[in-house]
Design a protein around this motif. Sequence first.
Motif, PDB file in Angstrom:
ATOM      1  N   CYS A  50       0.859  -1.187   0.000  1.00 20.78           N
ATOM      2  CA  CYS A  50       0.000   0.000   0.000  1.00 20.78           C
ATOM      3  C   CYS A  50       0.899   1.243   0.000  1.00 20.78           C
ATOM      4  O   CYS A  50       1.775   1.361   0.852  1.00 20.78           O
ATOM      5  N   HIS A  52       0.326   4.083   0.998  1.00 24.38           N
ATOM      6  CA  HIS A  52       0.105   4.967   2.134  1.00 24.38           C
ATOM      7  C   HIS A  52       0.595   4.369   3.442  1.00 24.38           C
ATOM      8  O   HIS A  52       1.258   5.037   4.225  1.00 24.38           O
ATOM      9  N   CYS A  53       0.262   3.089   3.712  1.00 21.47           N
ATOM     10  CA  CYS A  53       0.563   2.527   5.030  1.00 21.47           C
ATOM     11  C   CYS A  53       1.635   1.445   5.002  1.00 21.47           C
ATOM     12  O   CYS A  53       1.996   0.908   6.056  1.00 21.47           O
ATOM     13  N   HIS A  74      -5.977  -4.154   1.136  1.00 20.97           N
ATOM     14  CA  HIS A  74      -5.039  -4.552   2.192  1.00 20.97           C
ATOM     15  C   HIS A  74      -5.130  -6.052   2.457  1.00 20.97           C
ATOM     16  O   HIS A  74      -6.217  -6.611   2.467  1.00 20.97           O
ATOM     17  N   CYS A  94      -4.949   4.180   7.706  1.00 23.58           N
ATOM     18  CA  CYS A  94      -4.804   4.295   6.244  1.00 23.58           C
ATOM     19  C   CYS A  94      -6.093   4.803   5.587  1.00 23.58           C
ATOM     20  O   CYS A  94      -7.177   4.286   5.852  1.00 23.58           O
TER      21      CYS A  94
HETATM   22 ZN   LIG Z   1      -2.861   1.256   3.418  1.00 22.60          ZN
END
Ligand SMILES: [Zn+2]
Length: 295
Positions: A50, A52-53, A74, A94
Amino acid sequence: MDVFKIPTLSAKPIPITTKEAFESFTKKQKPWIQLISDAMSFSWRYYAQCPHCDNAIIIIGFNPTHTQTPHGKHYMVRSVNGVGFLDRSAYEACPYRNQANKKLSKEDKYSTEHHLPSKALNILIEHFDRAIYLLEKELQIKFSTSCLKRMLEDFRASQGWLYKGVSEQNIPWIFAYFTLSKSLYKQRILNKTLKSNLLALEPKLQFDKHETLLVTDGLFFKTSFSFFDHQRSVNDHHLIESITFKVSDKNNRDLYIKKIEFDPLHFANLINMDEEKAKEFRNMKLVEMARAVFR
Ligand SMILES: [Zn+2]
């Protein structure tokens, strides 16, 4: 999500398009593509990270039996060897997570030991000139060096990089979000709407030939700018983030408001430019200043 990353193959997030594109990007290598087989059948699984996270994601929609538009989801069931992290606190924060549209407060922070914030802070410092370029281009305002230094000091004091809404991709805008209100004087106002709004309220305001708003003797007109309201939403697997820029007078009257939509792909393109080619566009004085504030 409609993007993924594989840091060992590219520093940039990659849009999720077709199975063929994913296979050619990963060269069909493990652990990104894995064959899952049992007594009855076998199928391919497509993994990535991911953006973002940093948790592992699984890509849905590449198998012929899938009818959905390809997108990432995810994968928090177990850790996949060599693929991302299995980090629940980052997952909870997230924006791509289901029901993650809930607003974060500025107090929602990671611990100082968490791996995500320090990466984002390092990118902000080493690419501070690029972060400022994006903000200035969007706002059509050129900030003075002393103003930018105070903004960096605000960010340090508020530990903005620990904010749970931060990522390597959105750090220019999260930086702005964690600064305090600043005077508009001595900034270059190239934004025509803002300039005319200011002059409509106080015709005696003066600008030099570079459009710098000058401090004028005997004129007591206060005006300042600030950034607020970080919003995140996911539409059709696509993440949209924004903050709002606002200029107000001393009575807190709004003189100008602009919603700034984050442009993470533009930022990723800038920071991943070939260093030799990028040289002429860089402002290393700003980078030095950021390094000094965080030394
Ligand atoms: Zn994420």
